[in-house]
Design a protein around this motif. Sequence first.
Motif, PDB file in Angstrom:
ATOM      1  N   ALA A  30       0.830  -1.208   0.000  1.00  0.00           N
ATOM      2  CA  ALA A  30       0.000   0.000   0.000  1.00  0.00           C
ATOM      3  C   ALA A  30       0.864   1.257   0.000  1.00  0.00           C
ATOM      4  CB  ALA A  30      -0.935  -0.008   1.207  1.00  0.00           C
ATOM      5  N   ALA A  31       1.935   1.249   0.787  1.00  0.00           N
ATOM      6  CA  ALA A  31       2.828   2.412   0.827  1.00  0.00           C
ATOM      7  C   ALA A  31       3.505   2.612  -0.523  1.00  0.00           C
ATOM      8  CB  ALA A  31       3.868   2.240   1.933  1.00  0.00           C
ATOM      9  N   ARG A  32       3.899   1.522  -1.149  1.00  0.00           N
ATOM     10  CA  ARG A  32       4.530   1.623  -2.473  1.00  0.00           C
ATOM     11  C   ARG A  32       3.536   2.166  -3.502  1.00  0.00           C
ATOM     12  NH1 ARG A  32       8.254   3.445  -5.040  1.00  0.00           N
ATOM     13  NH2 ARG A  32       8.611   2.549  -7.081  1.00  0.00           N
ATOM     14  N   ALA A  33       2.313   1.665  -3.464  1.00  0.00           N
ATOM     15  CA  ALA A  33       1.293   2.146  -4.397  1.00  0.00           C
ATOM     16  C   ALA A  33       1.030   3.644  -4.186  1.00  0.00           C
ATOM     17  CB  ALA A  33       0.003   1.351  -4.231  1.00  0.00           C
ATOM     18  N   ALA A  34       0.992   4.080  -2.930  1.00  0.00           N
ATOM     19  CA  ALA A  34       0.749   5.495  -2.637  1.00  0.00           C
ATOM     20  C   ALA A  34       1.918   6.364  -3.081  1.00  0.00           C
ATOM     21  CB  ALA A  34       0.494   5.679  -1.143  1.00  0.00           C
ATOM     22  N   SER A  35       3.137   5.851  -2.943  1.00  0.00           N
ATOM     23  CA  SER A  35       4.327   6.659  -3.246  1.00  0.00           C
ATOM     24  C   SER A  35       4.492   6.970  -4.730  1.00  0.00           C
ATOM     25  CB  SER A  35       5.584   5.968  -2.725  1.00  0.00           C
ATOM     26  OG  SER A  35       5.937   4.862  -3.531  1.00  0.00           O
ATOM     27  N   VAL A  36       3.852   6.209  -5.593  1.00  0.00           N
ATOM     28  CA  VAL A  36       3.997   6.464  -7.034  1.00  0.00           C
ATOM     29  C   VAL A  36       2.871   7.337  -7.593  1.00  0.00           C
ATOM     30  CG1 VAL A  36       5.309   4.351  -7.428  1.00  0.00           C
ATOM     31  CG2 VAL A  36       2.835   4.328  -7.738  1.00  0.00           C
ATOM     32  N   GLU A  37       1.916   7.707  -6.750  1.00  0.00           N
ATOM     33  CA  GLU A  37       0.823   8.573  -7.190  1.00  0.00           C
ATOM     34  C   GLU A  37       1.265  10.032  -7.192  1.00  0.00           C
ATOM     35  OE1 GLU A  37      -2.005   7.584  -8.475  1.00  0.00           O
ATOM     36  OE2 GLU A  37      -1.517   5.482  -8.128  1.00  0.00           O
ATOM     37  N   ARG A  38       0.516  10.860  -7.890  1.00  0.00           N
ATOM     38  CA  ARG A  38       0.892  12.275  -8.040  1.00  0.00           C
ATOM     39  C   ARG A  38       0.175  13.217  -7.074  1.00  0.00           C
ATOM     40  NH1 ARG A  38       5.154  12.075 -11.152  1.00  0.00           N
ATOM     41  NH2 ARG A  38       4.930  10.978 -13.100  1.00  0.00           N
ATOM     42  N   THR A  39      -0.962  12.794  -6.503  1.00  0.00           N
ATOM     43  CA  THR A  39      -1.696  13.658  -5.584  1.00  0.00           C
ATOM     44  C   THR A  39      -1.997  12.897  -4.298  1.00  0.00           C
ATOM     45  OG1 THR A  39      -3.900  13.024  -6.363  1.00  0.00           O
ATOM     46  CG2 THR A  39      -2.823  14.852  -7.523  1.00  0.00           C
ATOM     47  N   SER A  40      -2.268  13.640  -3.254  1.00  0.00           N
ATOM     48  CA  SER A  40      -2.603  13.025  -1.966  1.00  0.00           C
ATOM     49  C   SER A  40      -3.883  12.200  -2.056  1.00  0.00           C
ATOM     50  CB  SER A  40      -2.772  14.100  -0.884  1.00  0.00           C
ATOM     51  OG  SER A  40      -1.528  14.689  -0.593  1.00  0.00           O
ATOM     52  N   ALA A  41      -4.865  12.715  -2.781  1.00  0.00           N
ATOM     53  CA  ALA A  41      -6.145  12.005  -2.892  1.00  0.00           C
ATOM     54  C   ALA A  41      -5.969  10.660  -3.606  1.00  0.00           C
ATOM     55  CB  ALA A  41      -7.173  12.860  -3.628  1.00  0.00           C
ATOM     56  N   THR A  42      -5.228  10.663  -4.709  1.00  0.00           N
ATOM     57  CA  THR A  42      -5.033   9.397  -5.425  1.00  0.00           C
ATOM     58  C   THR A  42      -4.114   8.463  -4.647  1.00  0.00           C
ATOM     59  OG1 THR A  42      -3.251  10.341  -6.782  1.00  0.00           O
ATOM     60  CG2 THR A  42      -5.488  10.362  -7.715  1.00  0.00           C
ATOM     61  N   THR A  79       8.748  11.088   1.758  1.00  0.00           N
ATOM     62  CA  THR A  79       8.242   9.743   2.037  1.00  0.00           C
ATOM     63  C   THR A  79       6.725   9.758   2.184  1.00  0.00           C
ATOM     64  OG1 THR A  79       8.487  10.000   4.435  1.00  0.00           O
ATOM     65  CG2 THR A  79      10.337   8.996   3.250  1.00  0.00           C
ATOM     66  N   VAL A  80       6.151   8.590   1.973  1.00  0.00           N
ATOM     67  CA  VAL A  80       4.726   8.361   2.211  1.00  0.00           C
ATOM     68  C   VAL A  80       4.640   7.232   3.224  1.00  0.00           C
ATOM     69  CG1 VAL A  80       2.553   7.600   1.183  1.00  0.00           C
ATOM     70  CG2 VAL A  80       4.062   9.100  -0.099  1.00  0.00           C
ATOM     71  N   SER A  81       3.797   7.409   4.216  1.00  0.00           N
ATOM     72  CA  SER A  81       3.646   6.416   5.274  1.00  0.00           C
ATOM     73  C   SER A  81       2.211   5.876   5.268  1.00  0.00           C
ATOM     74  CB  SER A  81       3.943   7.086   6.617  1.00  0.00           C
ATOM     75  OG  SER A  81       3.574   6.256   7.684  1.00  0.00           O
ATOM     76  N   VAL A  82       2.093   4.559   5.389  1.00  0.00           N
ATOM     77  CA  VAL A  82       0.772   3.931   5.422  1.00  0.00           C
ATOM     78  C   VAL A  82       0.703   3.015   6.649  1.00  0.00           C
ATOM     79  CG1 VAL A  82      -0.824   2.364   4.254  1.00  0.00           C
ATOM     80  CG2 VAL A  82       0.469   4.031   2.928  1.00  0.00           C
ATOM     81  N   THR A  83      -0.329   3.210   7.454  1.00  0.00           N
ATOM     82  CA  THR A  83      -0.584   2.344   8.600  1.00  0.00           C
ATOM     83  C   THR A  83      -1.831   1.532   8.304  1.00  0.00           C
ATOM     84  OG1 THR A  83       0.397   3.928  10.123  1.00  0.00           O
ATOM     85  CG2 THR A  83      -1.052   2.254  11.075  1.00  0.00           C
ATOM     86  N   VAL A  84      -1.694   0.218   8.349  1.00  0.00           N
ATOM     87  CA  VAL A  84      -2.810  -0.684   8.101  1.00  0.00           C
ATOM     88  C   VAL A  84      -3.177  -1.349   9.422  1.00  0.00           C
ATOM     89  CG1 VAL A  84      -3.617  -2.695   6.811  1.00  0.00           C
ATOM     90  CG2 VAL A  84      -2.032  -1.094   5.739  1.00  0.00           C
ATOM     91  N   GLU A 110       7.553   4.426   2.459  1.00  0.00           N
ATOM     92  CA  GLU A 110       8.204   4.304   1.156  1.00  0.00           C
ATOM     93  C   GLU A 110       8.664   5.680   0.695  1.00  0.00           C
ATOM     94  OE1 GLU A 110       8.877   1.860  -1.268  1.00  0.00           O
ATOM     95  OE2 GLU A 110       8.497   0.438   0.339  1.00  0.00           O
ATOM     96  N   PRO A 111       9.834   5.737   0.052  1.00  0.00           N
ATOM     97  CA  PRO A 111      10.307   7.024  -0.469  1.00  0.00           C
ATOM     98  C   PRO A 111       9.569   7.414  -1.743  1.00  0.00           C
ATOM     99  CG  PRO A 111      11.845   5.283  -1.042  1.00  0.00           C
ATOM    100  CD  PRO A 111      10.785   4.658  -0.163  1.00  0.00           C
ATOM    101  N   VAL A 112       9.464   8.714  -1.944  1.00  0.00           N
ATOM    102  CA  VAL A 112       8.940   9.259  -3.195  1.00  0.00           C
ATOM    103  C   VAL A 112      10.157   9.531  -4.069  1.00  0.00           C
ATOM    104  CG1 VAL A 112       7.687  11.177  -4.266  1.00  0.00           C
ATOM    105  CG2 VAL A 112       6.950  10.271  -2.043  1.00  0.00           C
ATOM    106  N   ASP A 113      10.102   9.114  -5.316  1.00  0.00           N
ATOM    107  CA  ASP A 113      11.230   9.268  -6.238  1.00  0.00           C
ATOM    108  C   ASP A 113      11.715  10.710  -6.278  1.00  0.00           C
ATOM    109  OD1 ASP A 113      13.112   8.986  -8.216  1.00  0.00           O
ATOM    110  OD2 ASP A 113      11.692   8.423  -9.780  1.00  0.00           O
ATOM    111  N   THR A 114      13.009  10.881  -6.137  1.00  0.00           N
ATOM    112  CA  THR A 114      13.621  12.209  -6.140  1.00  0.00           C
ATOM    113  C   THR A 114      13.501  12.903  -7.488  1.00  0.00           C
ATOM    114  OG1 THR A 114      15.230  11.421  -4.531  1.00  0.00           O
ATOM    115  CG2 THR A 114      15.789  13.432  -5.696  1.00  0.00           C
TER     116      THR A 114
END
Length: 127
Positions: A30-42, A79-84, A110-114
């Motif tokens: 989930a964290a990896r999926a979130a880190s590749v998105e372009r907006t907070s909502a997506t 980074t993006v953090s996801v708590t499940v 997960e890190p967001v690509d630099t």
Amino acid sequence: MLVMLLVFVAVVIHRGVDARLRLEDAAHQAARAASVERTSATATAAAQSTAAGALSSAGVTCMSLNVDTDTSGMQSGGTVSVTVSCTVDFGDALLLGVPGWKLLSTTAVEPVDTWRSISGNTSGGGS
């Protein structure tokens, strides 16, 4: 009878450990999926659907599932953090004194690509 009891205890312990491992994997996905998105909502939507899908595919049934996505660091190099959190049903283990349910929770970061841009970012990074 003692052997049956020990086997039953082993099965209950295995279920708890297995659920924890699968929850950690779901949080990572989930964290990896979130880190590749372009907006907070997506990113939040991607984390929710990915965690639910990963747990379902792994055969983990949650009485309640909560996916909390922290996108405050969602910037190039951040980074993006996801708590499940998942409430797992142990109702069939009540005879051993195990509670009928247990709340399991884990966090993955997960890190967001630099080298990519984020929606709303005017730094002109690559896509």
